[in-house]
Each structure stands twice: as structure tokens, then as C-alpha cells.
Design a protein around this motif. Sequence first.
Motif: not given
Length: 98
Positions: A52-72
Motif C-alpha cells: 500500500d505504501k509503495a503504491t501510494a508513493l509510486m502514484l505520487a511520483v506519477h501524478h505529482d511528478g515526484h515524491a519524498i520516499v525517505a527522510t534521514g
Amino acid sequence: MTAPLALPDQSEATDLSAAPLEPWQLVVWNDPVNLMSYVARVFRTYFGYSADKATALMLAVHHDGHAIVATGPRETMEVHARAMHDFGLWATVRKASE
């Protein structure tokens, strides 16, 4: 025989505190090459994200043009960016405050 070197004045106080750790972000960008299913699989296998999380991040990349996938820490995010490049994904690292 040489004269001993003079030692510097040790009366000065030196602040040896570490700089505060600022969080950095790994941003994965949309590209015209990789399939959405492949991007989600990379997020699942590399980061260990749930489907679910991987799909949500992938859809953010696809629809928004980018996604923050990790922070540290910066060094860790740079390692992740290199790994994303090795998987053929476009990724950058930026300060979280930006």
C-alpha cells in the motif's frame, strides 16, 4: 640540538559540540521510462515498504511528478539516491526544510 616548540596558549575555551542533525529528503522524480509497477516494486524491495505504501508513493511520483520516499541523515539519503540511480530511477537529495 633544536629548541622545543612552544605550545599554544591553552586558556581559550573551544566549543566542540556537534552541529545539529538536519533531516534530508530523498526525492524520486517521474520519468517516461519506468513502468509504475516497477517503481512500486523498487520501493517495496529496497525500502521494505508495504504494498500500500509503495503504491501510494509510486502514484505520487506519477501524478505529482515526484515524491519524498525517505527522510534521514544526508549520507544515508545519498546512499539511497545512488541505489535509486542503480535501479534506473531519477532521484535527488535535498534538505527537508526546503
